[in-house]
Design a protein around this motif. Structure first.
Motif, PDB file in Angstrom:
ATOM      1  N   TYR A 162       2.835  63.788  64.666  1.00 40.33           N
ATOM      2  CA  TYR A 162       1.836  63.067  65.049  1.00 40.33           C
ATOM      3  C   TYR A 162       2.330  62.030  66.277  1.00 40.33           C
ATOM      4  N   LEU A 163       3.471  62.153  66.523  1.00 34.34           N
ATOM      5  CA  LEU A 163       4.165  61.089  67.639  1.00 34.34           C
ATOM      6  C   LEU A 163       5.014  61.899  68.514  1.00 34.34           C
ATOM      7  N   ALA A 178       7.028  55.669  72.485  1.00 38.35           N
ATOM      8  CA  ALA A 178       6.191  56.036  71.750  1.00 38.35           C
ATOM      9  C   ALA A 178       5.036  54.887  71.312  1.00 38.35           C
ATOM     10  N   ALA A 181       1.426  54.279  73.457  1.00 35.41           N
ATOM     11  CA  ALA A 181      -0.048  54.925  73.302  1.00 35.41           C
ATOM     12  C   ALA A 181      -0.620  53.859  72.536  1.00 35.41           C
ATOM     13  N   PHE A 182      -0.119  52.908  71.783  1.00 38.13           N
ATOM     14  CA  PHE A 182      -0.769  51.863  70.886  1.00 38.13           C
ATOM     15  C   PHE A 182      -0.550  50.386  71.168  1.00 38.13           C
ATOM     16  N   LEU A 201       5.307  52.025  64.100  1.00 36.93           N
ATOM     17  CA  LEU A 201       4.757  53.232  64.613  1.00 36.93           C
ATOM     18  C   LEU A 201       4.084  54.258  63.636  1.00 36.93           C
ATOM     19  N   LEU A 204       0.722  52.453  62.898  1.00 40.26           N
ATOM     20  CA  LEU A 204      -0.649  52.839  63.816  1.00 40.26           C
ATOM     21  C   LEU A 204      -0.815  54.447  64.209  1.00 40.26           C
ATOM     22  N   GLY A 205       0.362  55.029  64.336  1.00 37.89           N
ATOM     23  CA  GLY A 205       0.072  56.551  64.723  1.00 37.89           C
ATOM     24  C   GLY A 205      -0.091  57.595  63.660  1.00 37.89           C
ATOM     25  N   LYS A 209      -4.367  59.132  60.380  1.00 39.97           N
ATOM     26  CA  LYS A 209      -4.346  60.626  60.374  1.00 39.97           C
ATOM     27  C   LYS A 209      -4.273  61.331  59.407  1.00 39.97           C
TER      28      LYS A 209
END
Length: 331
Positions: A162-163, A178, A181-182, A201, A204-205, A209
């Motif tokens: 995902y990251l 990384a 993106a957020f 991270l 958030l990432g 998901k």
């Protein structure tokens, strides 16, 4: 002005959950107890108050003062963030497999899926490997949520998927990149604790998901995030720990439990050093718990599950106060 004067008690006295929701909750609680009764796991109760709190940097105990004949000089007691230490003392005393449904207390944020007082389901299985415990957790979730069987991802693979970074090997600059993106790169650049960077991270990432169609077990967390779990024998960079996520909600945290009293004391001391660095008062190590480990904790795996969150998912609630009789604002 007293803040209480601003509260409209004429409407605020009512439950935050509908009575029909509370009836459905009671049925689910009965299902949990039936699940463990069929597996011959003993239900226990342990104290909500203790003279010891927790050393974890990210947890805050509520504290109160015992006064009167029981403590003429006064004594600070802490509401427990989980029943873990007391339950492990029972295990060391020979209880065998045990579970508990209890109130736990964390002095932290309150919001859609957070209530400072919440219901925890915690259970321990002597002689269970972590995969065996995960299978049992999966079976319980399928029973309560009528959901498909879970998927499994390592912490490392989740970051890669995902990251696009390897959390076990990534440089500080890669972690900061990384975060772009957020919109948290600046925040990550000021954070000196690597695990705090990774946790941000992940939140958030990855959390939003994973586990959307079925529960998702994230396993093999970094050794630096082992908490009370053992370090994996096949890779000292990771621990025998898992967390469970479903529909964007963290539900559970499980360990192949650490049984070494000396290592546990070292981790408590390490926690307190992190607290000092963060400007947070250190907490005394729970000496009774350490004594129980010294006496001998059987090889076991254990897990803590946030029942209120499970009930939210089972009953289609949007907020935690919809599945508890009185949310903290009405308590």
């Amino acid at each position: 002005m007293n803040d209480l004067s601003l509260v409209n008690f004429a409407s605020n006295w009512q439950p935050s959950a509908a009575i029909e929701m509370l009836k459905a909750r009671a049925q689910l609680l009965g299902t949990v107890r039936q699940f463990f009764a069929k597996r011959d796991v003993l239900e226990v109760e342990t104290p909500a108050l203790s003279e010891f709190g927790v050393t974890d940097l990210h947890l805050r105990n509520f504290a109160t003062d015992l006064i009167g004949p029981a403590a003429p000089r006064g004594k600070t007691l802490y509401l427990q963030t989980s029943p873990e230490f007391h339950m492990k003392r029972l295990l060391a005393a020979g209880s065998g497999a045990i579970f508990q449904i209890c109130k736990s207390f964390r002095n932290e944020e309150a919001g859609r899926i957070h209530n400072p007082e919440f219901t925890m389901l915690e259970w321990y299985r002597p002689d269970f490997s972590l995969p065996q415990l995960m299978d049992e957790m999966d079976a319980l979730l399928q029973t309560l949520l009528q959901c498909p069987a879970a998927e499994y991802l390592s912490y490392q693979q989740a970051f890669i998927n995902y990251l696009g970074i390897d959390p076990l090997n990534a440089s500080r600059s890669q972690l900061i990149d990384a975060g772009k993106a957020f919109n948290v790169a600046d925040l990550l650049s000021t954070e000196t604790n690597r695990d705090s960077q990774l946790q941000l991270l992940f939140a958030l990432g990855i959390e939003p998901k994973i586990g959307q169609q079925q529960p998702c077990f994230i396993e093999r967390f970094p050794a630096s995030q082992a908490a009370l779990a053992r370090i994996a024998t096949d890779d000292p960079r990771v621990s025998e720990r898992f967390e469970v996520y479903f529909k964007g909600v963290e539900l559970a945290n499980g360990f192949h439990e650490l049984t070494d009293a000396n290592e546990q004391r070292r981790r408590f001391e390490q926690d307190n050093e992190l607290r000092r660095q963060a400007g947070v008062p250190p907490m005394a190590a729970d000496e009774r718990f350490l004594a129980a480990l010294t006496h001998g904790l059987p090889d076991c795996s254990g897990v803590a599950l946030g029942l209120d969150r499970v009930f939210m998912l089972a009953l289609g609630a949007e907020r935690i106060e919809q599945v508890v009789s009185f949310g903290y604002e009405r308590a």
